[in-house]
Structure formats: C-alpha cells, structure tokens
Design an enzyme around this catalytic site. Structure first.
Site, PDB file in Angstrom:
ATOM      1  N   ARG A 132      50.950  31.802  47.532  1.00 23.48           N
ATOM      2  CA  ARG A 132      49.868  31.075  46.852  1.00 23.48           C
ATOM      3  C   ARG A 132      48.994  30.283  47.822  1.00 23.48           C
ATOM      4  O   ARG A 132      47.826  30.057  47.547  1.00 23.48           O
ATOM      5  CB  ARG A 132      50.449  30.165  45.774  1.00 23.48           C
ATOM      6  CG  ARG A 132      51.096  31.002  44.656  1.00 23.48           C
ATOM      7  CD  ARG A 132      51.436  30.180  43.471  1.00 23.48           C
ATOM      8  NE  ARG A 132      50.301  29.417  42.974  1.00 23.48           N
ATOM      9  CZ  ARG A 132      50.418  28.271  42.311  1.00 23.48           C
ATOM     10  NH1 ARG A 132      51.601  27.783  42.055  1.00 23.48           N
ATOM     11  NH2 ARG A 132      49.351  27.634  41.892  1.00 23.48           N
ATOM     12  N   TYR A 146      33.708  27.799  39.840  1.00 22.97           N
ATOM     13  CA  TYR A 146      33.087  26.524  39.447  1.00 22.97           C
ATOM     14  C   TYR A 146      33.824  25.369  40.101  1.00 22.97           C
ATOM     15  O   TYR A 146      35.031  25.431  40.315  1.00 22.97           O
ATOM     16  CB  TYR A 146      33.045  26.341  37.924  1.00 22.97           C
ATOM     17  CG  TYR A 146      34.363  26.511  37.187  1.00 22.97           C
ATOM     18  CD1 TYR A 146      34.847  27.780  36.873  1.00 22.97           C
ATOM     19  CD2 TYR A 146      35.108  25.403  36.768  1.00 22.97           C
ATOM     20  CE1 TYR A 146      36.042  27.938  36.177  1.00 22.97           C
ATOM     21  CE2 TYR A 146      36.298  25.556  36.059  1.00 22.97           C
ATOM     22  CZ  TYR A 146      36.758  26.828  35.780  1.00 22.97           C
ATOM     23  OH  TYR A 146      37.936  26.990  35.093  1.00 22.97           O
ATOM     24  N   PRO A 147      33.072  24.325  40.424  1.00 23.86           N
ATOM     25  CA  PRO A 147      33.723  23.135  40.976  1.00 23.86           C
ATOM     26  C   PRO A 147      34.083  22.165  39.857  1.00 23.86           C
ATOM     27  O   PRO A 147      33.470  22.212  38.776  1.00 23.86           O
ATOM     28  CB  PRO A 147      32.631  22.547  41.867  1.00 23.86           C
ATOM     29  CG  PRO A 147      31.353  22.949  41.219  1.00 23.86           C
ATOM     30  CD  PRO A 147      31.596  24.218  40.458  1.00 23.86           C
ATOM     31  N   MET A 148      35.082  21.339  40.091  1.00 20.59           N
ATOM     32  CA  MET A 148      35.451  20.352  39.053  1.00 20.59           C
ATOM     33  C   MET A 148      36.039  19.079  39.646  1.00 20.59           C
ATOM     34  O   MET A 148      36.501  19.061  40.791  1.00 20.59           O
ATOM     35  CB  MET A 148      36.423  20.965  38.041  1.00 20.59           C
ATOM     36  CG  MET A 148      37.785  21.314  38.581  1.00 20.59           C
ATOM     37  SD  MET A 148      38.914  21.823  37.248  1.00 20.59           S
ATOM     38  CE  MET A 148      39.235  20.270  36.414  1.00 20.59           C
ATOM     39  N   ASN A 149      35.984  18.055  38.839  1.00 18.70           N
ATOM     40  CA  ASN A 149      36.589  16.748  39.163  1.00 18.70           C
ATOM     41  C   ASN A 149      37.560  16.366  38.075  1.00 18.70           C
ATOM     42  O   ASN A 149      37.499  16.891  36.958  1.00 18.70           O
ATOM     43  CB  ASN A 149      35.517  15.634  39.147  1.00 18.70           C
ATOM     44  CG  ASN A 149      34.585  15.715  40.334  1.00 18.70           C
ATOM     45  OD1 ASN A 149      34.904  16.307  41.364  1.00 18.70           O
ATOM     46  ND2 ASN A 149      33.420  15.101  40.178  1.00 18.70           N
ATOM     47  N   LYS A 150      38.417  15.423  38.394  1.00 15.24           N
ATOM     48  CA  LYS A 150      39.181  14.719  37.355  1.00 15.24           C
ATOM     49  C   LYS A 150      38.506  13.363  37.194  1.00 15.24           C
ATOM     50  O   LYS A 150      38.205  12.686  38.196  1.00 15.24           O
ATOM     51  CB  LYS A 150      40.640  14.547  37.790  1.00 15.24           C
ATOM     52  CG  LYS A 150      41.419  15.867  37.935  1.00 15.24           C
ATOM     53  CD  LYS A 150      42.062  16.295  36.626  1.00 15.24           C
ATOM     54  CE  LYS A 150      42.782  17.626  36.742  1.00 15.24           C
ATOM     55  NZ  LYS A 150      44.083  17.541  37.389  1.00 15.24           N
ATOM     56  N   HIS A 173      49.212  22.190  31.295  1.00 13.83           N
ATOM     57  CA  HIS A 173      48.186  23.037  31.922  1.00 13.83           C
ATOM     58  C   HIS A 173      48.821  24.331  32.469  1.00 13.83           C
ATOM     59  O   HIS A 173      48.328  25.429  32.230  1.00 13.83           O
ATOM     60  CB  HIS A 173      47.510  22.247  33.047  1.00 13.83           C
ATOM     61  CG  HIS A 173      46.698  23.083  33.984  1.00 13.83           C
ATOM     62  ND1 HIS A 173      45.410  23.462  33.714  1.00 13.83           N
ATOM     63  CD2 HIS A 173      47.018  23.648  35.189  1.00 13.83           C
ATOM     64  CE1 HIS A 173      44.967  24.211  34.713  1.00 13.83           C
ATOM     65  NE2 HIS A 173      45.913  24.336  35.618  1.00 13.83           N
ATOM     66  N   GLN A 186      44.236  32.800  39.841  1.00 19.89           N
ATOM     67  CA  GLN A 186      43.417  31.639  40.178  1.00 19.89           C
ATOM     68  C   GLN A 186      43.676  31.210  41.613  1.00 19.89           C
ATOM     69  O   GLN A 186      44.799  31.328  42.095  1.00 19.89           O
ATOM     70  CB  GLN A 186      43.700  30.480  39.210  1.00 19.89           C
ATOM     71  CG  GLN A 186      44.837  29.544  39.583  1.00 19.89           C
ATOM     72  CD  GLN A 186      46.221  30.087  39.247  1.00 19.89           C
ATOM     73  OE1 GLN A 186      46.412  31.280  39.097  1.00 19.89           O
ATOM     74  NE2 GLN A 186      47.199  29.205  39.178  1.00 19.89           N
ATOM     75  N   SER A 224      42.150  18.951  30.764  1.00 22.17           N
ATOM     76  CA  SER A 224      40.746  19.373  30.859  1.00 22.17           C
ATOM     77  C   SER A 224      39.893  18.660  29.811  1.00 22.17           C
ATOM     78  O   SER A 224      38.779  18.212  30.101  1.00 22.17           O
ATOM     79  CB  SER A 224      40.613  20.890  30.671  1.00 22.17           C
ATOM     80  OG  SER A 224      41.236  21.562  31.733  1.00 22.17           O
TER      81      SER A 224
HETATM   82  C1  VOV Z   1      46.125  31.688  35.718  1.00 24.58           C
HETATM   83  C2  VOV Z   1      46.088  30.510  35.237  1.00 24.58           C
HETATM   84  C3  VOV Z   1      46.554  29.200  35.799  1.00 24.58           C
HETATM   85  C4  VOV Z   1      47.847  28.792  36.078  1.00 24.58           C
HETATM   86  C5  VOV Z   1      49.124  29.580  35.901  1.00 24.58           C
HETATM   87  C6  VOV Z   1      47.756  27.441  36.582  1.00 24.58           C
HETATM   88  C7  VOV Z   1      48.858  26.663  36.919  1.00 24.58           C
HETATM   89  C8  VOV Z   1      48.715  25.451  37.603  1.00 24.58           C
HETATM   90  C9  VOV Z   1      49.839  24.645  38.041  1.00 24.58           C
HETATM   91  C10 VOV Z   1      51.315  24.958  37.781  1.00 24.58           C
HETATM   92  C11 VOV Z   1      49.309  23.569  38.719  1.00 24.58           C
HETATM   93  C12 VOV Z   1      50.091  22.416  39.393  1.00 24.58           C
HETATM   94  C13 VOV Z   1      50.724  22.838  40.653  1.00 24.58           C
HETATM   95  C14 VOV Z   1      49.790  23.610  41.558  1.00 24.58           C
HETATM   96  O1  VOV Z   1      50.018  24.827  41.628  1.00 24.58           O
HETATM   97  O2  VOV Z   1      48.871  23.056  42.100  1.00 24.58           O
HETATM   98  C15 VOV Z   1      47.876  23.720  38.713  1.00 24.58           C
HETATM   99  C16 VOV Z   1      47.005  22.847  39.343  1.00 24.58           C
HETATM  100  C17 VOV Z   1      45.630  22.878  39.125  1.00 24.58           C
HETATM  101  N1  VOV Z   1      44.936  23.740  38.311  1.00 24.58           N
HETATM  102 FE1  VOV Z   1      45.694  25.350  37.391  1.00 24.58          FE
HETATM  103  N2  VOV Z   1      46.417  27.052  36.606  1.00 24.58           N
HETATM  104  C18 VOV Z   1      45.654  28.095  36.123  1.00 24.58           C
HETATM  105  C19 VOV Z   1      44.291  28.153  35.932  1.00 24.58           C
HETATM  106  C20 VOV Z   1      43.472  27.038  36.168  1.00 24.58           C
HETATM  107  C21 VOV Z   1      42.118  26.897  35.724  1.00 24.58           C
HETATM  108  C22 VOV Z   1      41.366  27.893  34.873  1.00 24.58           C
HETATM  109  C23 VOV Z   1      41.665  25.694  36.163  1.00 24.58           C
HETATM  110  C24 VOV Z   1      40.319  25.075  35.844  1.00 24.58           C
HETATM  111  C25 VOV Z   1      40.498  24.043  34.714  1.00 24.58           C
HETATM  112  C26 VOV Z   1      39.631  24.272  33.520  1.00 24.58           C
HETATM  113  O3  VOV Z   1      39.866  23.576  32.509  1.00 24.58           O
HETATM  114  O4  VOV Z   1      38.715  25.096  33.538  1.00 24.58           O
HETATM  115  C27 VOV Z   1      42.687  25.084  36.933  1.00 24.58           C
HETATM  116  C28 VOV Z   1      42.573  23.884  37.586  1.00 24.58           C
HETATM  117  C29 VOV Z   1      43.627  23.347  38.314  1.00 24.58           C
HETATM  118  C30 VOV Z   1      43.477  22.204  39.162  1.00 24.58           C
HETATM  119  C31 VOV Z   1      42.154  21.472  39.435  1.00 24.58           C
HETATM  120  C32 VOV Z   1      44.718  21.900  39.686  1.00 24.58           C
HETATM  121  C33 VOV Z   1      45.056  20.732  40.616  1.00 24.58           C
HETATM  122  C34 VOV Z   1      45.217  19.514  39.758  1.00 24.58           C
HETATM  123  C35 VOV Z   1      45.672  18.254  40.407  1.00 24.58           C
HETATM  124  O5  VOV Z   1      45.474  17.198  39.784  1.00 24.58           O
HETATM  125  O6  VOV Z   1      46.191  18.278  41.516  1.00 24.58           O
HETATM  126  N3  VOV Z   1      43.808  25.903  36.885  1.00 24.58           N
HETATM  127  N4  VOV Z   1      47.532  24.853  37.990  1.00 24.58           N
END
Ligand code: VOV
Length: 250
Positions: A132, A146-150, A173, A186, A224
C-alpha cells in the site's frame, strides 16, 4: 490542556499528478512530421517509465481527462522528490510539451494513517503495508482525483478530537471502503506541507459508476459528512500507448 495525540503516519512513495491542457490550435497547425516526432518523444518516455515500474523504482500512469479542466494527466509515484522534479523537467523538454500547459498539479506522499498499529512490529516489514505504501498504479479504465481536508471549524474540529474518537470514525470509513473491494482501488497521498489541501485522493475503477457510488456512500459516514471538505474533482480514462496516439491523431 495537553495537545491531542498526533497520529503516527507511515509514508511511502512521493506522488506528482501533472494535469495538462492541450493547445489544440497549435497542434492542428503543426505538420504531420512534427506531430509524429512530438508523439514519438513522449512515447519513448512513457516506455522508459513503464519499463522502470517496480517495487523499488516507482510507478507511472497516463490518463485523458474529461471536461474543460484538463486534457491529460500523468501520475508519477517515485521514491524521492528529486525524481519527481526530473520527470516534470523531462516532459517539459519534449517537443510534445510545447503543445501543452500544466494547468493543475498535486504533490503528496503515499500515506497510511496508522490508526491500528501493532506495537513492537516494524509496519514496513509487513508485505501488505509495503504494497500500500509502494503501490503499482492499477491500469484500470478510469480514475478520479480530488483533494480534501478534515474540518478545523469552531464546532467541528477533527484535530481536537481524541485519538479514540478519530479511530472509531476511521473504522466506519474503512468498513464502507471494504465494500468496494475489487471495484475501487484508492491511493491516499498526505499533502500537509506540500500542497494546498491535506490529502490527495486518487481512486481507480473498472466502471466509472463505482467512482460515483463510493464517493456518495462515504458522504454518509460521519468522517466525511461532518469533517470532510473537498476540492475540485477530476475524472478520466486510462491511456496505453495506442490510446495515447489515437487521442492525438488528426
Ligand atoms: C476502496 C475504498 C477505501 C478503503 C478500503 C479505505 C480504507 C481506509 C482506512 C482503513 C484508512 C485508515 C488507515 C489508512 O489506511 O490510512 C483510511 C484512511 C483515509 N481514507 Fe480511506 N478508504 C477508501 C476510500 C477512501 C475514499 C473514497 C476517500 C475520500 C473520502 C470521501 O469521502 O470522498 C478516503 C479518504 C481517506 C483519508 C483522507 C484517509 C486518511 C485519514 C486520516 O485522518 O488520517 N478513503 N482509508
């Protein structure tokens, strides 16, 4: 009051999304020999990039971009920022680049936010983690970026929540994301300190409807719905060499 616990993040390859617009007027005025030479220069670079794709060398993919925001996107993942810089310059030195302009770009580093970590273990020794952090870009038909913030609002501030609260929301999530196994891949790039937003999200899909579905479904996850802030969305189609040549054939 003490500060909230900062998250331990793991970083992998540096990423550069280079979105280019084509100057079609200039392209159409060029002779067919000139266009051929320009495309040959570009494709000799794309071949070098494809041949170098490996767990240690990085990964590259080229896309056409729909709509008015761009025509092309190069995505580069590389071990160092220096290599990303060299790639940008290498494209700019081609004749093809004379017909393009970079209208938008994004810099980040592939990031895993380590909400679940196993103390005492080196996460980078885990092959799943390595896959990964150093991903080979899937050559699936469609991508979106796309870019994003929290949010850091007065009321809703992601960064003032405790680690446990954040972990819980991220678990939900992750569960939503897992429903898209095999349909969406992703790559999350952390861009704090590098670009205008906190993360760059790149999604890959066989079916573009799945891009819409996942983004929509995630809007209902609290992380989100309440804390997500989003920038411009760009969507496009994967280009192999044949498709790239076809796109610019007159
Ligand atoms: C295929 C889909 C998918 C999957 C399985 C997945 C899983 C996960 C896991 C398990 C984790 C935490 C550990 C890590 O692995 O980082 C994350 C982390 C993250 N994600 Fe995610 N995410 C996906 C998909 C996915 C999408 C579509 C988005 C956009 C959100 C949206 O609303 O448009 C996203 C965003 C993020 C972000 C910005 C972070 C970091 C957040 C932070 O605060 O640090 N993500 N994500």
């Amino acid at each position: 009051m003490s500060a909230n616990e900062a998250l331990l993040t793991l970083e992998g390859w540096f990423t550069y999304h280079d979105f280019r617009k084509m100057n079609w007027e200039k392209w159409k005025k060029a002779s067919s020999e000139e266009r051929q030479a320009a495309l040959d220069e570009l494709t000799s670079l794309t071949r070098v990039w494809n041949d170098a794709e490996s767990e240690t060398g990085g990964s590259t993919a080229v896309y056409s971009v729909l709509g008015h925001k761009a025509d092309l996107c190069f995505i580069f993942l590389r071990p160092t920022m220096g290599e990303l810089d060299e790639l940008k310059t290498a494209i700019n030195k081609t004749r093809f680049a004379d017909y393009t302009e970079t209208d938008y770009s994004y810099i980040s580093v592939v990031e895993l936010s380590n909400y679940v970590n196993n103390p005492g273990q080196d996460p980078k020794a885990n092959p799943h983690v390595r896959e990964r952090l150093y991903p080979i870009l899937p050559k699936w038909n469609h991508f979106c970026f796309y870019p994003m913030n929290k949010k850091r609002g007065e009321k809703d501030n992601w960064y003032s929540m405790t680690m446990d609260e954040r972990r819980e929301l991220m678990q939900t999530h992750g569960l939503t994301g897992r429903k898209y196994a095999g349909k969406i891949k992703q790559i999350i790039g952390g861009s704090v300190g590098y670009d205008d937003w906190e993360w760059g999200v790149t999604l890959f899909a066989h079916d573009p409807i799945e891009l819409k579905h996942i983004v929509y479904e995630m809007r209902f996850d609290e992380v989100s719905a309440r804390y997500g802030e989003f920038g411009t969305f760009l969507v496009g189609n994967y280009l192999n060499e044949e498709a790239l040549r076809k796109m610019f054939a007159l």
